[in-house]
Scaffold this active site. Structure first.
Site, short mmCIF file in Angstrom:
data_model
loop_
_atom_site.label_atom_id
_atom_site.label_comp_id
_atom_site.label_asym_id
_atom_site.label_seq_id
_atom_site.Cartn_x
_atom_site.Cartn_y
_atom_site.Cartn_z
N ASN A 61 0.83 -1.21 0.00
CA ASN A 61 0.00 0.00 0.00
C ASN A 61 0.86 1.25 0.00
O ASN A 61 1.92 1.30 0.64
CB ASN A 61 -1.02 0.00 1.15
CG ASN A 61 -0.42 -0.19 2.52
OD1 ASN A 61 0.55 -0.92 2.68
ND2 ASN A 61 -0.98 0.47 3.50
N GLU A 63 0.48 5.29 0.52
CA GLU A 63 -0.42 6.33 1.01
C GLU A 63 0.03 7.72 0.56
O GLU A 63 1.12 7.89 -0.01
CB GLU A 63 -0.51 6.25 2.54
CG GLU A 63 -1.10 4.92 2.98
CD GLU A 63 -1.31 4.80 4.48
OE1 GLU A 63 -0.81 5.66 5.24
OE2 GLU A 63 -1.99 3.84 4.89
N CYS A 72 -4.40 0.84 -2.17
CA CYS A 72 -4.21 -0.42 -1.44
C CYS A 72 -3.18 -1.29 -2.15
O CYS A 72 -3.02 -1.23 -3.39
CB CYS A 72 -5.52 -1.20 -1.39
SG CYS A 72 -6.82 -0.42 -0.43
N GLU A 74 -3.34 -4.42 -2.88
CA GLU A 74 -3.93 -5.31 -3.88
C GLU A 74 -4.01 -4.64 -5.24
O GLU A 74 -3.66 -5.22 -6.27
CB GLU A 74 -5.36 -5.73 -3.46
CG GLU A 74 -5.43 -6.57 -2.21
CD GLU A 74 -5.63 -5.73 -0.94
OE1 GLU A 74 -5.01 -4.66 -0.83
OE2 GLU A 74 -6.39 -6.17 -0.08
N CYS A 111 -10.70 -4.50 0.73
CA CYS A 111 -11.80 -3.52 0.72
C CYS A 111 -12.67 -3.73 -0.53
O CYS A 111 -12.30 -4.44 -1.47
CB CYS A 111 -11.25 -2.10 0.77
SG CYS A 111 -10.58 -1.51 -0.80
N CYS A 114 -11.03 -2.94 -3.93
CA CYS A 114 -10.08 -3.97 -4.39
C CYS A 114 -10.82 -5.20 -4.88
O CYS A 114 -10.42 -5.83 -5.86
CB CYS A 114 -9.11 -4.33 -3.27
SG CYS A 114 -7.90 -3.02 -2.98
N1 THU Z 1 -5.20 -1.36 2.76
C1 THU Z 1 -4.69 -2.20 1.83
O1 THU Z 1 -3.63 -1.96 1.25
N2 THU Z 1 -5.37 -3.34 1.57
C2 THU Z 1 -6.50 -3.72 2.23
O2 THU Z 1 -7.04 -4.77 1.93
C3 THU Z 1 -7.08 -2.87 3.27
C4 THU Z 1 -6.44 -1.57 3.47
C5 THU Z 1 -4.43 -0.15 3.08
C6 THU Z 1 -5.04 1.14 2.66
C7 THU Z 1 -4.39 2.11 3.63
O3 THU Z 1 -3.10 2.44 3.14
C8 THU Z 1 -4.20 1.28 4.89
O4 THU Z 1 -4.25 -0.07 4.48
C9 THU Z 1 -5.23 1.54 5.96
O5 THU Z 1 -6.51 1.37 5.48
#
Ligand code: THU
Length: 156
Positions: A61, A63, A72, A74, A111, A114
């Protein structure tokens, strides 16, 4: 009329109980989770894709201070695969995470956005993608198809 749907999935007490190829996939996902750029959530997610030629594609991920601009793990991995290997089918997706925002015994569960991207990846290759989800205390759930995680998806 009331109708039911049900899904089948497997549970493992520890990812070391998986086959050797899947153990490798889990380890790679943990490795790439170290590359997550997650200064805001401090939730470090790793995704590994097993491709049809047995190569592995990784994503973490990423940000941004403008929160919705981040992505994310994925989707980072899936969009990288689509950009660089558009004709290579994806056999499996493995997702792992480290961080405080979910309890250690909870599986990282992708989520909704994704899942939507996963199902389009699956539909365009006409072949199911297996999903391997790992909790921070090493338990595993395995689903045979993205459809199991997104019933009644918006589809073409
Ligand atoms: N996140 C993911 O990368 N994958 C998931 O399946 C759930 C959430 C990330 C998004 C954000 O950077 C952090 O986790 C918190 O939500």
């Amino acid at each position: 009329m009331i109708k039911n749907i049900s899904i089948r999935y497997s549970e493992f007490a520890h990812w070391e109980e998986l086959g050797p190829d899947d153990i490798e996939l889990v380890k790679k996902a943990f490795e790439v989770s170290e590359n997550a750029y997650a200064p805001y959530s401090k939730f470090y997610v790793g995704t590994s894709l097993r491709m049809e030629d047995n190569s592995i594609i990784l994503g973490s991920n990423q940000e941004n201070i403008a929160y919705p601009s981040g992505l994310c793990a994925e989707r980072v991995a899936l969009f990288y695969a689509g950009s660089n290997y558009p004709n290579l089918k994806i056999k499996k997706i493995c997702v792992v995470a480290k961080g405080e925002i979910i309890p250690k015994e909870n599986w990282i569960s992708p989520c909704g956005s994704c899942r939507q991207v996963m199902i389009e990846s699956q539909n365009r290759q006409y072949q199911p993608i297996e999903i391997i989800l790992v909790s921070q205390n090493s338990r595993v759930l395995v689903f045979q198809s993205v459809s199991d995680l997104l019933p009644f998806a918006f589809n073409q």
